[in-house]
Write a protein that holds these residues in place. Structure first.
Motif, PDB file in Angstrom:
ATOM      1  N   VAL A 157     -11.914  -9.135  -6.618  1.00 17.67           N
ATOM      2  CA  VAL A 157     -11.144  -8.480  -5.563  1.00 17.67           C
ATOM      3  C   VAL A 157     -10.905  -7.025  -5.967  1.00 17.67           C
ATOM      4  O   VAL A 157     -10.428  -6.747  -7.063  1.00 17.67           O
ATOM      5  CB  VAL A 157      -9.810  -9.207  -5.334  1.00 17.67           C
ATOM      6  CG1 VAL A 157      -8.987  -8.501  -4.280  1.00 17.67           C
ATOM      7  CG2 VAL A 157     -10.066 -10.661  -4.938  1.00 17.67           C
ATOM      8  N   PRO A 206     -12.827 -11.946  -1.265  1.00 17.19           N
ATOM      9  CA  PRO A 206     -12.174 -13.241  -1.505  1.00 17.19           C
ATOM     10  C   PRO A 206     -12.984 -14.427  -1.002  1.00 17.19           C
ATOM     11  O   PRO A 206     -13.075 -15.453  -1.681  1.00 17.19           O
ATOM     12  CB  PRO A 206     -10.839 -13.103  -0.771  1.00 17.19           C
ATOM     13  CG  PRO A 206     -10.561 -11.634  -0.785  1.00 17.19           C
ATOM     14  CD  PRO A 206     -11.891 -10.984  -0.642  1.00 17.19           C
ATOM     15  N   GLN A 209       0.808  -1.216   0.000  1.00 13.94           N
ATOM     16  CA  GLN A 209       0.000   0.000   0.000  1.00 13.94           C
ATOM     17  C   GLN A 209       0.849   1.278   0.000  1.00 13.94           C
ATOM     18  O   GLN A 209       0.296   2.378   0.001  1.00 13.94           O
ATOM     19  CB  GLN A 209      -0.921   0.008   1.229  1.00 13.94           C
ATOM     20  CG  GLN A 209      -1.799  -1.219   1.370  1.00 13.94           C
ATOM     21  CD  GLN A 209      -2.667  -1.461   0.149  1.00 13.94           C
ATOM     22  OE1 GLN A 209      -3.083  -0.522  -0.522  1.00 13.94           O
ATOM     23  NE2 GLN A 209      -2.945  -2.727  -0.145  1.00 13.94           N
ATOM     24  N   THR A 229      -2.729 -13.384  -3.359  1.00 14.57           N
ATOM     25  CA  THR A 229      -4.188 -13.349  -3.375  1.00 14.57           C
ATOM     26  C   THR A 229      -4.759 -14.406  -4.316  1.00 14.57           C
ATOM     27  O   THR A 229      -5.675 -15.160  -3.951  1.00 14.57           O
ATOM     28  CB  THR A 229      -4.680 -11.957  -3.804  1.00 14.57           C
ATOM     29  OG1 THR A 229      -4.164 -10.974  -2.910  1.00 14.57           O
ATOM     30  CG2 THR A 229      -6.192 -11.897  -3.811  1.00 14.57           C
ATOM     31  N   TYR A 288       2.211  -9.672  -4.042  1.00 16.57           N
ATOM     32  CA  TYR A 288       0.994  -9.815  -3.237  1.00 16.57           C
ATOM     33  C   TYR A 288      -0.195 -10.220  -4.096  1.00 16.57           C
ATOM     34  O   TYR A 288      -1.143 -10.846  -3.586  1.00 16.57           O
ATOM     35  CB  TYR A 288       0.703  -8.511  -2.492  1.00 16.57           C
ATOM     36  CG  TYR A 288       1.418  -8.411  -1.169  1.00 16.57           C
ATOM     37  CD1 TYR A 288       0.808  -8.810   0.012  1.00 16.57           C
ATOM     38  CD2 TYR A 288       2.723  -7.946  -1.097  1.00 16.57           C
ATOM     39  CE1 TYR A 288       1.463  -8.736   1.222  1.00 16.57           C
ATOM     40  CE2 TYR A 288       3.395  -7.859   0.116  1.00 16.57           C
ATOM     41  CZ  TYR A 288       2.753  -8.257   1.278  1.00 16.57           C
ATOM     42  OH  TYR A 288       3.422  -8.184   2.488  1.00 16.57           O
ATOM     43  N   THR A 327      -6.915  -4.555  -1.711  1.00 14.72           N
ATOM     44  CA  THR A 327      -6.240  -5.851  -1.782  1.00 14.72           C
ATOM     45  C   THR A 327      -5.551  -6.007  -3.130  1.00 14.72           C
ATOM     46  O   THR A 327      -6.200  -5.883  -4.178  1.00 14.72           O
ATOM     47  CB  THR A 327      -7.253  -6.990  -1.583  1.00 14.72           C
ATOM     48  OG1 THR A 327      -7.972  -6.781  -0.364  1.00 14.72           O
ATOM     49  CG2 THR A 327      -6.548  -8.328  -1.537  1.00 14.72           C
ATOM     50  N   SER A 356     -11.959 -10.164 -11.271  1.00 13.81           N
ATOM     51  CA  SER A 356     -11.326  -8.943 -10.767  1.00 13.81           C
ATOM     52  C   SER A 356     -11.075  -7.950 -11.895  1.00 13.81           C
ATOM     53  O   SER A 356     -11.193  -6.735 -11.702  1.00 13.81           O
ATOM     54  CB  SER A 356     -10.004  -9.296 -10.070  1.00 13.81           C
ATOM     55  OG  SER A 356     -10.234 -10.145  -8.959  1.00 13.81           O
ATOM     56  N   PRO A 373     -11.641  -6.440   3.851  1.00 19.31           N
ATOM     57  CA  PRO A 373     -10.750  -6.988   2.809  1.00 19.31           C
ATOM     58  C   PRO A 373     -10.936  -8.479   2.560  1.00 19.31           C
ATOM     59  O   PRO A 373     -10.644  -8.959   1.460  1.00 19.31           O
ATOM     60  CB  PRO A 373      -9.351  -6.688   3.355  1.00 19.31           C
ATOM     61  CG  PRO A 373      -9.535  -5.559   4.305  1.00 19.31           C
ATOM     62  CD  PRO A 373     -10.891  -5.758   4.910  1.00 19.31           C
ATOM     63  N   TRP A 374     -11.432  -9.229   3.565  1.00 20.07           N
ATOM     64  CA  TRP A 374     -11.581 -10.661   3.395  1.00 20.07           C
ATOM     65  C   TRP A 374     -12.926 -11.055   2.787  1.00 20.07           C
ATOM     66  O   TRP A 374     -13.117 -12.212   2.388  1.00 20.07           O
ATOM     67  CB  TRP A 374     -11.447 -11.374   4.743  1.00 20.07           C
ATOM     68  CG  TRP A 374     -12.466 -10.935   5.769  1.00 20.07           C
ATOM     69  CD1 TRP A 374     -12.308  -9.986   6.726  1.00 20.07           C
ATOM     70  CD2 TRP A 374     -13.807 -11.433   5.913  1.00 20.07           C
ATOM     71  NE1 TRP A 374     -13.462  -9.847   7.459  1.00 20.07           N
ATOM     72  CE2 TRP A 374     -14.400 -10.723   6.987  1.00 20.07           C
ATOM     73  CE3 TRP A 374     -14.563 -12.381   5.242  1.00 20.07           C
ATOM     74  CZ2 TRP A 374     -15.711 -10.951   7.399  1.00 20.07           C
ATOM     75  CZ3 TRP A 374     -15.876 -12.613   5.653  1.00 20.07           C
ATOM     76  CH2 TRP A 374     -16.432 -11.905   6.713  1.00 20.07           C
ATOM     77  N   GLU A 387      -9.838  -2.791  -4.548  1.00 24.56           N
ATOM     78  CA  GLU A 387      -8.923  -2.069  -3.659  1.00 24.56           C
ATOM     79  C   GLU A 387      -9.381  -2.225  -2.211  1.00 24.56           C
ATOM     80  O   GLU A 387     -10.581  -2.281  -1.924  1.00 24.56           O
ATOM     81  CB  GLU A 387      -8.914  -0.579  -4.028  1.00 24.56           C
ATOM     82  CG  GLU A 387      -8.240  -0.286  -5.358  1.00 24.56           C
ATOM     83  CD  GLU A 387      -6.725  -0.294  -5.246  1.00 24.56           C
ATOM     84  OE1 GLU A 387      -6.217  -0.545  -4.140  1.00 24.56           O
ATOM     85  OE2 GLU A 387      -6.070  -0.070  -6.268  1.00 24.56           O
ATOM     86  N   ASP A 414      -4.181  -7.639  -6.481  1.00 23.44           N
ATOM     87  CA  ASP A 414      -4.684  -8.764  -7.259  1.00 23.44           C
ATOM     88  C   ASP A 414      -4.172  -8.639  -8.687  1.00 23.44           C
ATOM     89  O   ASP A 414      -4.094  -7.530  -9.238  1.00 23.44           O
ATOM     90  CB  ASP A 414      -6.217  -8.775  -7.250  1.00 23.44           C
ATOM     91  CG  ASP A 414      -6.787  -9.960  -7.989  1.00 23.44           C
ATOM     92  OD1 ASP A 414      -6.840 -11.061  -7.404  1.00 23.44           O
ATOM     93  OD2 ASP A 414      -7.173  -9.795  -9.161  1.00 23.44           O
TER      94      ASP A 414
END
Length: 353
Positions: free
Chosen positions: A297, A214, A95, A140, A136, A301, A291, A210-211, A299, A303
């Motif tokens: 997914v 997903p 980030q 993901t 990252y 997170t 995505s 954020p979870w 933002e 991806d």
């Protein structure tokens, strides 16, 4: 006939045939020595037996495509698992932004912002490091794909093995449900269901966890993909349920759970492993597509699919941005597919590879 006459005849035959070249070690039949003499290898009874798993591993080690694709997969998986450690060593977080590396129009300074501090450059407009976004993003994609694949295989195996063995109305109901799920349009369902589920749990001004997305994708993948493994397992069980070992277990009074999971399941590991290895890249592609379309997914997170989507608007000015994300996704899916094909050939005793 005397021993001298027998020895003379054997010598004459050997002279006509000529010397016999020893077979390579890999081509020696099981239970014989590598010298090609036909003498039994070391063992209690003179023979060395190899399990189907050992034979498959032996064939897999000799497959160069499997070795290369497996090495690429191990690299990607280790990179994704060690993403926090990579970020700490690299000195940049997913980030973290670097606005000083952008000009006033939002484009990276220099060639795509590539430098010794930013290996893959800087993301235009946002100013994030592309390399750490890719690392990252791998994390993901692999987390969602592996989780969904494990749950998909587990559900499909249970339903398939039960429907195939019990038969009757149970098999008919599950077959009807499988056909219904296969006929349902996947992406249309995602476009309708994902926004509805988000609005059901979160208000228009609430920040989505954020979870949540997903986990929502994993749920959707399981609902739609269990049918593949279920149909495969059901077909295998239909051919196995009348075999002698199943009849013996049934005659000895074994329960349904014992027959399903102690007798039938051990004979299904080969197709299950192949299905798993080929299901993971399909799920990675589906997750990236959702995505990319803006319903997967989002933002903040990281991806791969969203990274490619963000790069499309800059494809003319910063083409390397699109190339990095697209190439990473391509290599990941290709390595999984090649390894899955090699695994299928290694587990198939009739394969010529």
């Amino acid at each position: 006939m005397s021993e001298q006459q027998i020895a003379a005849q054997v010598g004459a035959v050997a002279a006509e045939v000529g010397p016999v070249a020893p077979m390579p070690e890999d081509d020696v039949p099981e239970g014989t020595s590598a010298a090609g003499s036909g003498t039994p290898a070391a063992g209690a009874d003179g023979f060395v037996g190899r399990s189907p798993g050992q034979l498959a591993w032996r064939r897999l080690r000799r497959d160069r495509v499997a070795l290369v694709s497996g090495g690429v997969l191990i690299f990607f998986i280790l990179l994704a698992v060690a993403a926090p450690l990579v970020a700490r060593l690299y000195g940049k977080g997913p980030q973290e932004r670097f606005p000083e590396r952008l000009d006033r129009n939002g484009f990276p300074l220099g060639y795509a912002g590539v430098s010794g501090e930013h290996w893959f450059g800087i993301q235009p407009g946002i100013g994030r490091d592309i390399f750490i976004q890719v690392v990252y993003g791998l994390r993901t994609s692999l987390m969602i794909a592996f989780t969904a694949a494990v749950l998909t295989i587990a559900l499909g195996v249970v339903i398939g093995i039960l429907a195939g063995y019990v038969g009757g109305w149970v098999d008919a109901v599950f077959t009807w449900v499988i056909d219904l799920a296969l006929a349902f349009p996947f992406y249309i369902f995602c476009f309708a269901f994902v926004p509805l589920a988000v609005n059901q749990f979160y208000g228009p001004r609430d920040e989505v966890s954020p979870w949540f997305r997903p986990a929502l994708l994993v749920l959707i993948f399981v609902l739609f993909n269990w049918t593949i493994s279920a149909r495969l397992v059901r077909g295998q069980v239909l051919s196995l349920r009348e075999r002698e070992f199943v009849e013996a277990a049934r005659a000895s009074g074994a329960g349904l759970g014992h027959i399903l999971f102690r007798q039938l399941l051990p004979n299904l590991w080969a197709p299950i492993l192949v299905t798993f290895s080929l299901n993971v890249p399909a799920l990675i592609t589906a997750e990236a597509a959702l995505s990319f379309l803006g319903i997967g997914v989002l933002e903040p997170t990281p991806d791969l699919g969203r990274l490619i989507n963000d790069s499309v608007r800059y494809i003319r000015d910063v083409p390397s941005f699109t190339i990095v994300g697209g190439t990473t996704l391509f290599l990941l899916v290709l390595a999984f597919n090649l390894f899955g094909d090699s695994l299928r050939d290694a587990l198939d005793p009739k394969s010529g590879r």
